[in-house]
Design an enzyme around this catalytic site. Structure first.
Site, PDB file in Angstrom:
ATOM      1  N   CYS A 121       0.832  -1.219   0.000  1.00  0.00           N
ATOM      2  CA  CYS A 121       0.000   0.000   0.000  1.00  0.00           C
ATOM      3  C   CYS A 121       0.862   1.263   0.000  1.00  0.00           C
ATOM      4  O   CYS A 121       1.484   1.596   1.021  1.00  0.00           O
ATOM      5  CB  CYS A 121      -0.935  -0.031   1.207  1.00  0.00           C
ATOM      6  SG  CYS A 121      -1.865   1.502   1.438  1.00  0.00           S
TER       7      CYS A 121
ATOM      8  N   CYS B 287      -0.325   4.033   2.441  1.00  0.00           N
ATOM      9  CA  CYS B 287      -0.009   3.648   3.818  1.00  0.00           C
ATOM     10  C   CYS B 287       1.407   4.091   4.180  1.00  0.00           C
ATOM     11  O   CYS B 287       1.658   4.594   5.286  1.00  0.00           O
ATOM     12  CB  CYS B 287      -0.130   2.139   4.001  1.00  0.00           C
ATOM     13  SG  CYS B 287      -1.771   1.466   3.699  1.00  0.00           S
TER      14      CYS B 287
END
Length: 296
Positions: free
Chosen positions: A34, A37
């Site tokens: 991700c 993230c």
């Protein structure tokens, strides 16, 4: 349930549930693949460090590794961020991505929760000492109060209430320059603190010079509507520590012409009340008299 799932639950209870019983936990659901993230994680790391003294901790759950935990929270995308308190989600922080946004929402959340962490422990230690110093100051011993508060400030250098109370003690001890320097050293955010505003008002009032008002008394005797003379008498009374006389004269101006000199008498009276403190019985009585004049 597999052994890995049991271990995940135990980690979750230790890393998230247990600390949430005493403070706020920021829980980030993330994944190695991700990109957003990885951008958000350093921001959350910094916030957790900045708010550690307020009992805030950070925990992360990898949705690929701890699928059971992710499923319990019904995670559908990452990053997803929750704030937990006493084992329960209290806010969804996912939409906030910048440090400024997250700081604002954390401040709002913490204002609604009981204090915790090192900051709470320090406040609990400082509170009785601050109350004792306040009692000494109210009893008319500003020198002793200043000595006590100087020691308390070494314990809590960032507490604006301690600094403000010390400033008031310095004013009472005839050390206004030290009080001004102390108040000026506080961060801008402290200006809205009621204790700091009270100390500022006390400092402004202390700047009023003592004066012989015999000429103003004669003018007032000849003309009760000489508000300039009455205001000078009130200011001299403030400088002499006679707040009863000061309040009487300021209230009389308000009664005769509340808008005189752009409300100068009311403004000075409000400053006198602010310096006295909201809980002061004398101040409450004067506020009632002022309200009776303004709203009847």
């Amino acid at each position: 349930m597999s052994e890995a799932e049991r271990a995940a639950i135990q980690r979750f209870e230790a890393d998230v549930i247990a600390p949430s019983m005493k403070g706020l936990v920021i829980l980030q659901f993330t994944a190695e693949w991700c990109g957003p993230c990885k951008q958000l994680s350093p921001v959350l790391d910094k916030l957790a460090a900045d708010y550690a003294a307020k009992g805030v901790t950070l925990a992360r759950i990898d949705v690929d590794t701890d699928k059971l935990i992710a499923a319990q929270f019904r995670i559908q995308s990452v990053p997803t961020v929750f704030a937990l308190y006493q084992g329960q989600p209290v806010a969804d922080l996912t939409q906030y991505r910048t440090e400024g946004q997250l700081t604002r929402v954390l401040d709002q959340l913490l204002a609604q929760l009981p204090p915790s962490g090192a900051e709470a422990d320090l406040k609990a230690e400082v509170a009785p000492l601050l109350a004792m110093a306040e009692e000494v100051l109210e009893a008319g011993d500003p020198t002793r109060a200043a000595n006590i508060l100087a020691q308390v400030r070494e314990m809590a250098p960032d507490d604006p209430e301690v600094a403000a109370t010390l400033a008031r003690a310095l004013i009472g001890d005839k050390r206004p320059d030290e009080a001004r320097a102390l108040l000026d050293s506080l961060p801008e955010a402290a200006a809205s603190n009621p204790a700091v505003a009270r100390a500022r008002a006390a400092l402004e009032l202390a700047a009023a010079p003592a004066a012989d008002t015999s000429a103003e008394e004669a003018r007032l005797a000849a003309d009760p509507d000489d508000h300039e003379a009455r205001l000078a008498i009130a200011n001299a009374a403030i400088a002499a520590g006679d707040r009863d006389r000061a309040a009487d004269e300021l209230l009389e101006i308000v009664a005769r012409d509340r808008e005189w000199n752009e409300g100068a008498a009311r403004a000075q009276l409000l400053k006198l009340l602010e310096a006295a403190g909201f809980e002061d019985p004398w101040g409450r009585a004067v506020r009632r008299r002022l309200s009776a004049l303004l709203f009847t």
